[in-house]
Design a protein around this motif. Sequence first.
Motif, PDB file in Angstrom:
ATOM      1  N   GLN A 344      68.759 -35.117  38.007  1.00 17.61           N
ATOM      2  CA  GLN A 344      68.636 -35.371  36.572  1.00 17.61           C
ATOM      3  C   GLN A 344      67.331 -34.743  36.069  1.00 17.61           C
ATOM      4  OE1 GLN A 344      69.706 -39.403  35.224  1.00 17.61           O
ATOM      5  NE2 GLN A 344      70.315 -39.868  37.324  1.00 17.61           N
ATOM      6  N   PHE A 345      67.463 -33.553  35.529  1.00 19.11           N
ATOM      7  CA  PHE A 345      66.299 -32.802  35.053  1.00 19.11           C
ATOM      8  C   PHE A 345      65.931 -33.241  33.644  1.00 19.11           C
ATOM      9  CE2 PHE A 345      64.309 -29.232  32.903  1.00 19.11           C
ATOM     10  CZ  PHE A 345      63.428 -28.739  33.853  1.00 19.11           C
ATOM     11  N   PRO A 346      64.627 -33.461  33.367  1.00 17.28           N
ATOM     12  CA  PRO A 346      63.474 -33.432  34.252  1.00 17.28           C
ATOM     13  C   PRO A 346      62.974 -34.822  34.643  1.00 17.28           C
ATOM     14  CG  PRO A 346      62.722 -33.247  32.012  1.00 17.28           C
ATOM     15  CD  PRO A 346      64.217 -33.470  31.938  1.00 17.28           C
ATOM     16  N   VAL A 347      63.693 -35.879  34.244  1.00 16.66           N
ATOM     17  CA  VAL A 347      63.183 -37.228  34.488  1.00 16.66           C
ATOM     18  C   VAL A 347      63.063 -37.523  35.973  1.00 16.66           C
ATOM     19  CG1 VAL A 347      65.527 -38.184  34.266  1.00 16.66           C
ATOM     20  CG2 VAL A 347      63.545 -39.679  33.995  1.00 16.66           C
ATOM     21  N   GLU A 348      64.029 -37.083  36.769  1.00 15.03           N
ATOM     22  CA  GLU A 348      63.959 -37.346  38.205  1.00 15.03           C
ATOM     23  C   GLU A 348      62.762 -36.646  38.841  1.00 15.03           C
ATOM     24  OE1 GLU A 348      66.946 -37.379  42.096  1.00 15.03           O
ATOM     25  OE2 GLU A 348      67.714 -36.937  40.086  1.00 15.03           O
ATOM     26  N   HIS A 349      62.438 -35.468  38.339  1.00  8.80           N
ATOM     27  CA  HIS A 349      61.304 -34.730  38.864  1.00  8.80           C
ATOM     28  C   HIS A 349      59.993 -35.480  38.602  1.00  8.80           C
ATOM     29  CE1 HIS A 349      64.592 -31.947  38.216  1.00  8.80           C
ATOM     30  NE2 HIS A 349      64.045 -31.118  39.068  1.00  8.80           N
ATOM     31  N   ALA A 350      59.881 -36.053  37.403  1.00  7.72           N
ATOM     32  CA  ALA A 350      58.679 -36.800  37.060  1.00  7.72           C
ATOM     33  C   ALA A 350      58.552 -38.059  37.919  1.00  7.72           C
ATOM     34  CB  ALA A 350      58.693 -37.167  35.578  1.00  7.72           C
ATOM     35  N   CYS A 351      59.669 -38.757  38.111  1.00 10.42           N
ATOM     36  CA  CYS A 351      59.631 -39.981  38.916  1.00 10.42           C
ATOM     37  C   CYS A 351      59.339 -39.687  40.381  1.00 10.42           C
ATOM     38  CB  CYS A 351      60.956 -40.736  38.773  1.00 10.42           C
ATOM     39  SG  CYS A 351      61.269 -41.388  37.120  1.00 10.42           S
ATOM     40  N   LEU A 352      59.922 -38.617  40.913  1.00 11.92           N
ATOM     41  CA  LEU A 352      59.655 -38.241  42.303  1.00 11.92           C
ATOM     42  C   LEU A 352      58.206 -37.805  42.483  1.00 11.92           C
ATOM     43  CD1 LEU A 352      62.930 -36.304  43.202  1.00 11.92           C
ATOM     44  CD2 LEU A 352      62.227 -38.574  44.013  1.00 11.92           C
ATOM     45  N   THR A 353      57.646 -37.188  41.446  1.00 13.28           N
ATOM     46  CA  THR A 353      56.232 -36.826  41.493  1.00 13.28           C
ATOM     47  C   THR A 353      55.366 -38.073  41.575  1.00 13.28           C
ATOM     48  OG1 THR A 353      56.582 -34.778  40.265  1.00 13.28           O
ATOM     49  CG2 THR A 353      54.357 -35.703  40.239  1.00 13.28           C
ATOM     50  N   CYS A 354      55.698 -39.050  40.772  1.00 13.96           N
ATOM     51  CA  CYS A 354      54.955 -40.311  40.798  1.00 13.96           C
ATOM     52  C   CYS A 354      55.054 -40.962  42.163  1.00 13.96           C
ATOM     53  CB  CYS A 354      55.486 -41.244  39.712  1.00 13.96           C
ATOM     54  SG  CYS A 354      54.597 -42.798  39.595  1.00 13.96           S
ATOM     55  N   ASP A 355      56.250 -40.972  42.738  1.00 18.74           N
ATOM     56  CA  ASP A 355      56.449 -41.562  44.058  1.00 18.74           C
ATOM     57  C   ASP A 355      55.615 -40.835  45.112  1.00 18.74           C
ATOM     58  OD1 ASP A 355      57.815 -43.501  45.706  1.00 18.74           O
ATOM     59  OD2 ASP A 355      59.003 -41.842  46.523  1.00 18.74           O
ATOM     60  N   TYR A 356      55.552 -39.516  45.009  1.00 19.63           N
ATOM     61  CA  TYR A 356      54.745 -38.733  45.950  1.00 19.63           C
ATOM     62  C   TYR A 356      53.264 -39.101  45.825  1.00 19.63           C
ATOM     63  CZ  TYR A 356      52.601 -34.743  48.296  1.00 19.63           C
ATOM     64  OH  TYR A 356      51.847 -33.957  49.141  1.00 19.63           O
ATOM     65  N   LEU A 357      52.784 -39.190  44.585  1.00 18.07           N
ATOM     66  CA  LEU A 357      51.373 -39.504  44.367  1.00 18.07           C
ATOM     67  C   LEU A 357      51.025 -40.893  44.870  1.00 18.07           C
ATOM     68  CD1 LEU A 357      50.916 -38.011  40.774  1.00 18.07           C
ATOM     69  CD2 LEU A 357      50.081 -37.058  42.930  1.00 18.07           C
ATOM     70  N   ARG A 358      51.971 -41.824  44.784  1.00 18.12           N
ATOM     71  CA  ARG A 358      51.740 -43.179  45.297  1.00 18.12           C
ATOM     72  C   ARG A 358      51.560 -43.166  46.809  1.00 18.12           C
ATOM     73  NH1 ARG A 358      56.483 -45.763  44.816  1.00 18.12           N
ATOM     74  NH2 ARG A 358      55.564 -47.740  45.460  1.00 18.12           N
ATOM     75  N   LYS A 359      52.283 -42.290  47.476  1.00 16.57           N
ATOM     76  CA  LYS A 359      52.279 -42.263  48.943  1.00 16.57           C
ATOM     77  C   LYS A 359      51.263 -41.292  49.537  1.00 16.57           C
ATOM     78  CE  LYS A 359      57.209 -43.410  49.085  1.00 16.57           C
ATOM     79  NZ  LYS A 359      58.580 -42.924  49.401  1.00 16.57           N
ATOM     80  N   HIS A 360      50.769 -40.375  48.704  1.00 11.83           N
ATOM     81  CA  HIS A 360      49.835 -39.354  49.198  1.00 11.83           C
ATOM     82  C   HIS A 360      48.603 -39.337  48.303  1.00 11.83           C
ATOM     83  CE1 HIS A 360      52.832 -37.545  51.949  1.00 11.83           C
ATOM     84  NE2 HIS A 360      53.693 -37.887  51.012  1.00 11.83           N
ATOM     85  N   LYS A 361      47.645 -40.139  48.640  1.00  5.11           N
ATOM     86  CA  LYS A 361      46.425 -40.225  47.838  1.00  5.11           C
ATOM     87  C   LYS A 361      45.322 -39.312  48.364  1.00  5.11           C
ATOM     88  CE  LYS A 361      47.411 -45.024  46.526  1.00  5.11           C
ATOM     89  NZ  LYS A 361      47.830 -44.667  45.160  1.00  5.11           N
ATOM     90  N   GLU A 362      45.579 -38.651  49.512  1.00 13.07           N
ATOM     91  CA  GLU A 362      44.572 -37.770  50.074  1.00 13.07           C
ATOM     92  C   GLU A 362      44.383 -36.525  49.200  1.00 13.07           C
ATOM     93  OE1 GLU A 362      48.531 -36.451  51.831  1.00 13.07           O
ATOM     94  OE2 GLU A 362      47.541 -38.339  51.284  1.00 13.07           O
ATOM     95  N   TYR A 363      43.246 -35.882  49.362  1.00 13.68           N
ATOM     96  CA  TYR A 363      42.945 -34.691  48.569  1.00 13.68           C
ATOM     97  C   TYR A 363      43.869 -33.547  48.965  1.00 13.68           C
ATOM     98  CZ  TYR A 363      40.554 -30.620  46.680  1.00 13.68           C
ATOM     99  OH  TYR A 363      40.276 -29.466  46.016  1.00 13.68           O
ATOM    100  N   LYS A 364      44.332 -32.801  47.969  1.00 18.64           N
ATOM    101  CA  LYS A 364      45.205 -31.661  48.207  1.00 18.64           C
ATOM    102  C   LYS A 364      44.741 -30.494  47.344  1.00 18.64           C
ATOM    103  CE  LYS A 364      48.856 -33.031  50.814  1.00 18.64           C
ATOM    104  NZ  LYS A 364      49.454 -32.269  51.938  1.00 18.64           N
ATOM    105  N   GLU A 365      44.885 -29.298  47.873  1.00 18.07           N
ATOM    106  CA  GLU A 365      44.630 -28.109  47.059  1.00 18.07           C
ATOM    107  C   GLU A 365      45.636 -27.033  47.453  1.00 18.07           C
ATOM    108  OE1 GLU A 365      41.195 -25.985  49.837  1.00 18.07           O
ATOM    109  OE2 GLU A 365      40.690 -26.751  47.844  1.00 18.07           O
ATOM    110  N   PHE A 366      45.915 -26.141  46.506  1.00 21.58           N
ATOM    111  CA  PHE A 366      46.897 -25.081  46.733  1.00 21.58           C
ATOM    112  C   PHE A 366      46.305 -23.792  46.181  1.00 21.58           C
ATOM    113  CE2 PHE A 366      50.885 -22.739  46.126  1.00 21.58           C
ATOM    114  CZ  PHE A 366      51.504 -22.990  47.341  1.00 21.58           C
TER     115      PHE A 366
END
Length: 376
Positions: A344-366
């Motif tokens: 479901q674009f784009p709401v699912e993408h936003a929610c999955l992003t939030c879920d990722y941020l909840r589980k990965h609080k470590e520093y990241k860079e790209f």
Amino acid sequence: MMYCLVALFRSPMHISWEHSMASGPFTGVLRPLLLGILVLGCFVTLFVMYFKPYEGWLPGPVESVSEHVKNLISSDKNPTIVLMWLWPFGSKFDFSVCSSLFEIDNCFITADRNLYNKSHGVIIHHRDISGDLSNLPQLQRPSFQKWIWMNFESPSHSSKLSGIEKLFNLTLNYRQDANIGVPSGTIVPAEGEENFVPPSKNKLVCWMVSNWNPQHVRVKYFNELQKHVKVHAYGRAFGKHISDNDFMPTITSCKFYLSFENSVHKDYITEKLFNPLSVGTVPVVLGPTRQNYEKIIQGDAFIHVDDFSSPKDLADYLLLLDKNEEMYLRYFEWRRHFKVKKVQFPVEHACLTCDYLRKHKEYKEFNDLDKWFWGS
């Protein structure tokens, strides 16, 4: 406004001045000067009374921060805040559905840029970034905040922008090696075994195309294929517009659908595959390799153009399946145990992003976006 002007022209000062200065030598100068001062004062008064200053610091999608939101953010729940900086293709959505639709709790999705300094993640959609980057956040990035590069178009249809290659912390993309990988659809287990029977068909091969380019691989393949089998083609290039209401029913009415991607890139497999799969039509795919497709779907659910030496050989095979019902139905055996789930674009993408941020609080860079996505 009208009342103010009437009051101005009928004021005692105006009447008194009009009688006393009517015959004076400076009437031609003072009259318009005093009148202008009074009019300006009137407009200033109205401006102060009715003007409400804009609270945001950069133009864009903004929501008001309600007391409920302020209380939520300051509560002990400590929700993960995700700021949607640019609406993807202008597609707005309900921010409150992460829990009800995807069982992702304690997320707060917003488009209110006043919450920038409190946001754990900022989603920035690539296709909506200005060429000069002027519509990106201008404030300093908080140390805990991650910028997420969102793009679901292929490299061939995504402009490479100077200055963004080291700007983001995370990638939100269709690629399987993205930080937050979200394909256009998935195959999920069905609830119990299903004896699936495809809907009745009155067309053999169909194709709907909006982006017609004679240089595209898919157009060249289609031009050769249609010499050997009738293809019901729709779209502006064929003078046959299909409405949104008729789109899926038309695909359903066809035995085979040409799921031809507009460009060939790793993992670039779009809804063109999942639309026919979801309604009981066999997709004929042109895109990345068969092995790439089989990472997300069973190999006997689709037909790949690479399995044939020429468009004519493919056409002969489709005509054979049309006459052999038993062979045709084998392409639906996977439906006994699985079903299609479209993203479901784009709401699912936003929610999955939030879920990722909840589980990965470590520093990241790209730091190699250009090399990773465009290959250079």
